[in-house]
Write an enzyme that holds these catalytic residues in place. Structure first.
Site, mmCIF file in Angstrom:
data_model
loop_
_atom_site.group_PDB
_atom_site.id
_atom_site.type_symbol
_atom_site.label_atom_id
_atom_site.label_comp_id
_atom_site.label_asym_id
_atom_site.label_seq_id
_atom_site.Cartn_x
_atom_site.Cartn_y
_atom_site.Cartn_z
ATOM 1 N N LYS A 197 0.853 -1.183 0.000
ATOM 2 C CA LYS A 197 0.000 0.000 0.000
ATOM 3 C C LYS A 197 0.888 1.231 0.000
ATOM 4 O O LYS A 197 1.625 1.497 0.948
ATOM 5 C CB LYS A 197 -0.895 -0.015 1.232
ATOM 6 C CG LYS A 197 -1.857 1.135 1.264
ATOM 7 C CD LYS A 197 -2.909 0.915 2.319
ATOM 8 C CE LYS A 197 -3.828 2.093 2.422
ATOM 9 N NZ LYS A 197 -4.806 1.910 3.505
ATOM 10 N N ARG A 207 -10.989 10.123 1.072
ATOM 11 C CA ARG A 207 -11.032 10.920 2.313
ATOM 12 C C ARG A 207 -12.357 11.665 2.399
ATOM 13 O O ARG A 207 -12.902 11.833 3.482
ATOM 14 C CB ARG A 207 -9.848 11.901 2.365
ATOM 15 C CG ARG A 207 -8.499 11.262 2.131
ATOM 16 C CD ARG A 207 -7.753 10.944 3.430
ATOM 17 N NE ARG A 207 -6.821 9.853 3.220
ATOM 18 C CZ ARG A 207 -5.534 9.978 2.860
ATOM 19 N NH1 ARG A 207 -5.017 11.169 2.687
ATOM 20 N NH2 ARG A 207 -4.787 8.919 2.687
ATOM 21 N N ARG A 218 0.732 9.986 5.579
ATOM 22 C CA ARG A 218 0.918 8.618 6.057
ATOM 23 C C ARG A 218 2.267 8.027 5.649
ATOM 24 O O ARG A 218 2.413 6.820 5.588
ATOM 25 C CB ARG A 218 -0.176 7.733 5.452
ATOM 26 C CG ARG A 218 -1.593 8.167 5.743
ATOM 27 C CD ARG A 218 -2.501 6.941 5.636
ATOM 28 N NE ARG A 218 -3.885 7.255 5.386
ATOM 29 C CZ ARG A 218 -4.695 7.785 6.280
ATOM 30 N NH1 ARG A 218 -4.248 8.086 7.486
ATOM 31 N NH2 ARG A 218 -5.961 8.000 5.977
ATOM 32 N N GLU A 234 7.260 -6.789 1.700
ATOM 33 C CA GLU A 234 5.990 -6.680 2.430
ATOM 34 C C GLU A 234 5.101 -7.894 2.161
ATOM 35 O O GLU A 234 4.487 -8.445 3.069
ATOM 36 C CB GLU A 234 5.242 -5.401 2.006
ATOM 37 C CG GLU A 234 5.818 -4.116 2.544
ATOM 38 C CD GLU A 234 5.453 -3.875 4.016
ATOM 39 O OE1 GLU A 234 4.736 -4.693 4.608
ATOM 40 O OE2 GLU A 234 5.923 -2.863 4.563
ATOM 41 N N LYS A 249 -2.112 -1.786 -3.945
ATOM 42 C CA LYS A 249 -2.956 -0.607 -3.957
ATOM 43 C C LYS A 249 -2.118 0.655 -4.014
ATOM 44 O O LYS A 249 -1.174 0.747 -3.235
ATOM 45 C CB LYS A 249 -3.780 -0.648 -2.664
ATOM 46 C CG LYS A 249 -4.677 0.499 -2.432
ATOM 47 C CD LYS A 249 -5.387 0.302 -1.130
ATOM 48 C CE LYS A 249 -6.035 1.621 -0.805
ATOM 49 N NZ LYS A 249 -6.433 1.750 0.523
ATOM 50 N N SER A 275 -9.971 5.353 -5.296
ATOM 51 C CA SER A 275 -10.892 6.452 -5.556
ATOM 52 C C SER A 275 -10.374 7.446 -6.600
ATOM 53 O O SER A 275 -11.125 7.879 -7.475
ATOM 54 C CB SER A 275 -11.193 7.178 -4.249
ATOM 55 O OG SER A 275 -10.002 7.630 -3.638
ATOM 56 N N TYR A 314 -14.769 0.694 -7.763
ATOM 57 C CA TYR A 314 -16.067 1.346 -7.552
ATOM 58 C C TYR A 314 -17.004 1.100 -8.732
ATOM 59 O O TYR A 314 -18.185 1.379 -8.648
ATOM 60 C CB TYR A 314 -15.856 2.845 -7.297
ATOM 61 C CG TYR A 314 -15.040 3.065 -6.036
ATOM 62 C CD1 TYR A 314 -15.627 2.971 -4.779
ATOM 63 C CD2 TYR A 314 -13.662 3.280 -6.096
ATOM 64 C CE1 TYR A 314 -14.879 3.108 -3.620
ATOM 65 C CE2 TYR A 314 -12.906 3.420 -4.943
ATOM 66 C CZ TYR A 314 -13.515 3.334 -3.714
ATOM 67 O OH TYR A 314 -12.763 3.450 -2.569
HETATM 68 C C1 PBG Z 1 -7.724 2.705 4.925
HETATM 69 C C2 PBG Z 1 -8.045 2.741 3.485
HETATM 70 C C3 PBG Z 1 -7.859 3.793 2.586
HETATM 71 C C4 PBG Z 1 -8.346 3.357 1.362
HETATM 72 C C5 PBG Z 1 -8.823 2.075 1.536
HETATM 73 N N1 PBG Z 1 -8.614 1.698 2.844
HETATM 74 C C6 PBG Z 1 -7.333 5.158 2.838
HETATM 75 C C7 PBG Z 1 -5.916 5.341 3.137
HETATM 76 O O1 PBG Z 1 -5.181 4.413 3.409
HETATM 77 O O2 PBG Z 1 -5.455 6.489 3.146
HETATM 78 C C8 PBG Z 1 -8.355 4.160 0.105
HETATM 79 C C9 PBG Z 1 -9.227 3.627 -0.975
HETATM 80 C C10 PBG Z 1 -9.495 4.574 -2.087
HETATM 81 O O3 PBG Z 1 -8.842 5.626 -2.249
HETATM 82 O O4 PBG Z 1 -10.405 4.262 -2.870
HETATM 83 N N2 PBG Z 1 -8.898 2.656 5.713
#
Ligand code: PBG
Length: 327
Positions: A197, A207, A218, A234, A249, A275, A314
């Site tokens: 990730k 968000r 992060r 990882e 991701k 997203s 989505y």
């Molecule tokens: C963490 C989580 C995130 C997403 C999925 N699980 C946000 C992040 O890690 O900042 C993002 C998914 C997306 O952008 O569609 N709860």
């Protein structure tokens, strides 16, 4: 004139032959739809930066889950948006917290007709928006966070979820979650590790969807987009700790990572089309700059071709409907 004898174009000349030789197909059963449910809503609400995606009420979530099953999607990934947050994200552990309630609702509605999954992370539930508990100096405390994830995993399993998706990028999270599930008698609940990730700007619209007010970023726990070998490390750790499935991701900007992970492990590999990837296409399509459906299916095909067997998107429900008409 030396005309060519070997003509690859023969296998492209019409739709029937193209269908016959297609190397990659996207099957609705491999698509997982993320869904958001917000505590206290009586009507679903639109998310401005994710056109077509909703913050669901408990009621509309149940209906959307049924619709997703009818479309043939392979799974539903649930995210909760609590009415209130605190520093330790207690809403994620509380059996009456919105995500745990939503798991119960959806499982009661769809049973085993699809795979019900839940995001296992604290960021939706913390007032500071980080994926874990903070140290006094504002850093994210890895090991204290693990204890919270263990409790959250058990709460989600008690609510009936089939797969938990630890996504906080804490070291050791998969092992801790696996042991906690086993100790609570949930040996059958699978772990989909968000193994890879990246600290990505593509999560922006998410968000909005979860109304997160993240302070800072992060980068001390999510990965640097510059790194590929780190992802293999990882993934190896997560598989060793007991991950049943691993995920990469975001998806489209990281297809090299998807391919490398696919080559490195034998567990099913998922990719999350996040997203920002979705919003980018929707925005361009709304301007008439690209053909929305073709781009949608092209991105999914490409993620599949790179080696992801499962895709979180989505578009899952709509894509599943389109694909069923097609084949
Ligand atoms: C963490 C989580 C995130 C997403 C999925 N699980 C946000 C992040 O890690 O900042 C993002 C998914 C997306 O952008 O569609 N709860």
């Amino acid at each position: 004139m030396p005309y060519p004898e070997i003509r690859p174009r023969r296998l492209r000349r019409n739709a029937a032959v193209r269908r016959l030789v297609a190397e990659t197909r996207v099957d609705p059963a491999e698509l997982v739809v993320p869904m958001f449910v917000k505590e206290g809503l009586t009507e679903p609400r639109a998310i401005a930066s994710l056109p077509g995606v909703l913050q669901h009420s408990r009621d509309s979530l149940r209906k959307a889950a049924v619709e997703a099953v009818q479309a043939g999607v392979g799974g539903i990934m649930l995210f909760g948006v609590p009415a209130e947050r605190d520093a330790v994200g207690s809403g994620g552990i509380d059996p009456n917290g919105i995500l745990n309630v939503a798991i119960r609702d959806v499982v009661a509605e769809v049973g085993d007709a699809t795979v019900v999954m839940s995001d296992l992370c604290l960021d939706e539930f913390t007032s500071h928006g980080h994926c874990g508990l903070l140290t006094p100096d504002g850093g994210v405390d890895n090991d204290a966070t693990l204890e919270a994830y263990a409790k959250m995993a058990v709460a989600q399993a008690n609510a009936g979820v089939g797969v938990v998706g630890p996504s906080g990028m804490m070291d050791g999270q998969v092992g801790v979650v696996r042991r906690a599930l086993d100790a609570a008698g949930h040996q059958d609940v699978a772990v989909l590790a968000y193994a890879v990730k990246y600290a990505s700007a593509f999560y922006g619209p998410f968000r909005d969807a979860v109304e997160s007010t993240l302070e800072g970023d992060r980068r001390t726990y999510q990965q640097d987009p510059a790194n590929l070998r780190e992802s293999l490390r990882e993934v190896a750790l997560d598989v060793a700790e007991g991950a049943d499935l691993v995920m990469v991701k975001p998806a489209l900007p990281y297809l090299d990572v998807v391919a490398a992970v696919r080559a490195a492990v034998d567990v099913p590999v998922a990719a999350y089309q996040v997203s920002g990837e979705y919003a980018m296409v929707e925005a361009a399509a709304a301007n008439g700059w690209i053909d929305r459906e073709r781009v949608m299916l092209e991105t999914l095909t490409s993620i599949r071709r790179a080696g992801a067997q499962i895709i979180l998107t989505y578009w899952a429900v709509e894509a599943a409907q389109l694909l069923r008409q097609r084949y």
